[in-house]
Design an enzyme around this catalytic site. Structure first.
Site, PDB file in Angstrom:
ATOM      1  N   CYS A 103       0.850  -1.193   0.000  1.00 19.71           N
ATOM      2  CA  CYS A 103       0.000   0.000   0.000  1.00 19.71           C
ATOM      3  C   CYS A 103       0.885   1.243   0.000  1.00 19.71           C
ATOM      4  O   CYS A 103       1.877   1.291   0.732  1.00 19.71           O
ATOM      5  CB  CYS A 103      -0.898  -0.016   1.234  1.00 19.71           C
ATOM      6  N   HIS A 145      -9.185  -3.533  -2.186  1.00 26.21           N
ATOM      7  CA  HIS A 145      -8.221  -2.736  -1.407  1.00 26.21           C
ATOM      8  C   HIS A 145      -8.667  -1.270  -1.339  1.00 26.21           C
ATOM      9  O   HIS A 145      -8.621  -0.653  -0.271  1.00 26.21           O
ATOM     10  CB  HIS A 145      -6.837  -2.864  -2.070  1.00 26.21           C
ATOM     11  N   GLU A 146      -9.105  -0.727  -2.468  1.00 23.92           N
ATOM     12  CA  GLU A 146      -9.468   0.702  -2.510  1.00 23.92           C
ATOM     13  C   GLU A 146     -10.778   0.975  -1.765  1.00 23.92           C
ATOM     14  O   GLU A 146     -10.889   1.987  -1.069  1.00 23.92           O
ATOM     15  CB  GLU A 146      -9.542   1.199  -3.958  1.00 23.92           C
ATOM     16  N   HIS A 149     -10.084   1.276   1.771  1.00 25.58           N
ATOM     17  CA  HIS A 149      -9.577   2.603   2.146  1.00 25.58           C
ATOM     18  C   HIS A 149     -10.730   3.559   2.455  1.00 25.58           C
ATOM     19  O   HIS A 149     -10.652   4.358   3.385  1.00 25.58           O
ATOM     20  CB  HIS A 149      -8.753   3.215   1.007  1.00 25.58           C
TER      21      HIS A 149
HETATM   22 ZN    ZN Z   1      -3.617   1.286  -0.150  1.00 32.34          ZN
END
Ligand code: ZN
Length: 177
Positions: A103, A145-146, A149
């Protein structure tokens, strides 16, 4: 150039707000997309970036089509940056893969994460057009993953076998072929 916030920063732990649909296409949102794209492109391994990573707690992320094509030969989409505003994952496969992950906000840790092999996503693009698509491979991993976030989740929350690596080692690992 905006700095990419690192893991201790509280904005990374916020639940980001949706972008009001009437604001999509407005100068401030276009500027955020441009800032995200610049910050991502400045990192050799920057395959995607979410707005909170540059301190903007809005539900939006950008994916590098060029880097995706380089890293995953099964990706046949456009090479331009792909923009996803107010993304929602509408379907996830039960089948999960163990994948390597890092990341831009967790330098320089790398580890293994279990991610759904396929997902479907719904969002708006930079012009406010609704988009819906499925993804597998690296793009499916990137979507998960996004969206994490945007919900204040970092990959290290779910990763195991975490290892600190140098920038050179990470770039070496990501070379394909
Ligand atoms: Zn990330």
């Amino acid at each position: 150039m905006k700095d990419i916030l690192q893991r201790e920063h509280p904005v990374l732990r916020e639940i980001s707000r949706s972008v009001p649909v009437k604001d999509i296409g407005a100068p401030e949102i276009r500027q955020t997309i441009a800032d995200l794209t610049d910050a991502m492109n400045a990192q050799k391994d920057g395959i995607a970036i979410a707005a909170p990573q540059i301190g903007v707690p809005l539900r939006l992320f950008v994916v590098s089509g060029a880097l995706l094509a380089q890293a995953d030969k099964t990706y046949k989409g456009p090479k331009e940056p792909l923009v996803f505003i107010n993304p929602e994952i509408t379907k996830t496969s039960k089948e999960k893969h163990e994948v390597e992950e890092g990341c831009l906000s967790v330098r320089w840790l790398y580890g293994k994460v279990k991610r759904s092999a396929k997902v479907s996503i719904r969002a708006y693009d930079a012009d406010g057009k609704r988009i819906a698509r499925g993804a597998s491979g690296l793009l499916a991993q990137v979507f998960q993953h996004e969206v994490d976030h945007l919900n204040g989740i970092l990959f290290v929350d779910k990763a195991y076998d975490l290892e600190e690596m140098s920038e050179e080692e990470i770039l070496e690992m990501q070379k394909v072929g």
